[in-house]
Design an enzyme around this catalytic site. Sequence first.
Site, PDB file in Angstrom:
ATOM      1  CB  CYS A 129      -3.291   0.999  -2.362  1.00  0.00           C
ATOM      2  SG  CYS A 129      -3.552   3.096  -3.074  1.00  0.00           S
ATOM      3  CB  CYS A 184      -9.509   4.337   1.568  1.00  0.00           C
ATOM      4  SG  CYS A 184      -7.641   4.840   2.331  1.00  0.00           S
ATOM      5  CB  THR A 185      -5.971  -0.008   2.814  1.00  0.00           C
ATOM      6  OG1 THR A 185      -5.589  -0.172   1.923  1.00  0.00           O
ATOM      7  CG2 THR A 185      -6.822  -1.501   1.534  1.00  0.00           C
ATOM      8  CG  HIS A 186      -4.251   4.736   5.190  1.00  0.00           C
ATOM      9  ND1 HIS A 186      -4.089   4.636   3.821  1.00  0.00           N
ATOM     10  CD2 HIS A 186      -3.052   4.901   6.018  1.00  0.00           C
ATOM     11  CE1 HIS A 186      -2.963   4.291   3.349  1.00  0.00           C
ATOM     12  NE2 HIS A 186      -2.362   5.048   4.530  1.00  0.00           N
ATOM     13  CG  ASP A 204      -1.864   1.179   1.787  1.00  0.00           C
ATOM     14  OD1 ASP A 204      -2.216   1.421   0.200  1.00  0.00           O
ATOM     15  OD2 ASP A 204      -1.775   1.811   2.430  1.00  0.00           O
ATOM     16  CB  SER A 205       0.465   4.804  -0.383  1.00  0.00           C
ATOM     17  OG  SER A 205      -0.841   4.709   0.029  1.00  0.00           O
ATOM     18  CD  GLU A 262       0.733   6.002   6.228  1.00  0.00           C
ATOM     19  OE1 GLU A 262       2.113   6.152   6.478  1.00  0.00           O
ATOM     20  OE2 GLU A 262       0.151   5.051   5.222  1.00  0.00           O
TER      21      GLU A 262
END
Length: 292
Positions: free
Chosen positions: A83, A196-198, A20-21, A164
């Site tokens: 992502c 979004c995976t976050h 992922d990012s 993040e």
Amino acid sequence: MAFSAFPDPVAAEAPIGIFDSGIGALSVLRHVTSLLPSDHVICFADSGHAPYGGKSDAQIVARVLAIAAFLRSKNVKAIVVACNTATAAAIEALRQRYPDLIVVGVEPGVKPAAVFSRSGKAGVLATASTIASGRFKALCERITADTGVEIIAQACVGLVDQIEKGELDSPETIAMVERYVMPLLQGGADTIALGCTHYPFVEPLIDAIAKRVSAEPVTIIDTGEAVTRQLERQLQQRGVQRLVGGPGNIEAFTTGSEAALRRAFAELLGLHPSVTSLAVDDAPCATDAARE
């Protein structure tokens, strides 16, 4: 750093690559370790180049192919693009580059949100780039045509950055989540897909707001389990799922801070894998690969 090592033949012992990012890969990883506990995993967080939302498709393709080359040098048997932005922009280029690999991407959860909706209105929280993508718009139009459910999409600018930083319940994050969730609830949505995976890491905030505001239950959809089940099916079809032995190993890499990724693993998953920081250069001729 460029990677061109020719991998050994893929076998059940080979690891699964997830990237992922940033730390969004961890929300998918927790489902992988639950459903595929014996498989080894290499997790890559491209935090040094996050977020992907402000990048062009060509830039994202370059990053995705570079990370995939690194994972391929580690002889992975499958790659999970954890992502939404990278899936929309680059998964076809990735599949063309590595047709022998299992490649699984993530979707923003529009279909299950529509299926579970009772009100006929489904909400989706996603990054601005995901919502602006042609792939997302076409998906929403198709789902609405098939089900009659109205899709209410909300861009969550800045939320990935907060996650993040590890600010999952800071006053700023709480205010931000409320600002983005309220329009969905006020619009009548009774399901909210986390596009979004976050975002699964702030699901408790979303759930608390929904319970406070909505008179009816609101279903929150995390697509990580569905992605993992698709991965499991493909591993089984090719006969490369690791079914024997003890728990699989997890090895983590990042283009950002080793300490930050170690902290995310510990705080979010209770895990303590080895973490290595390294530089991964953009893939050469990535835009050419995307056009092939």
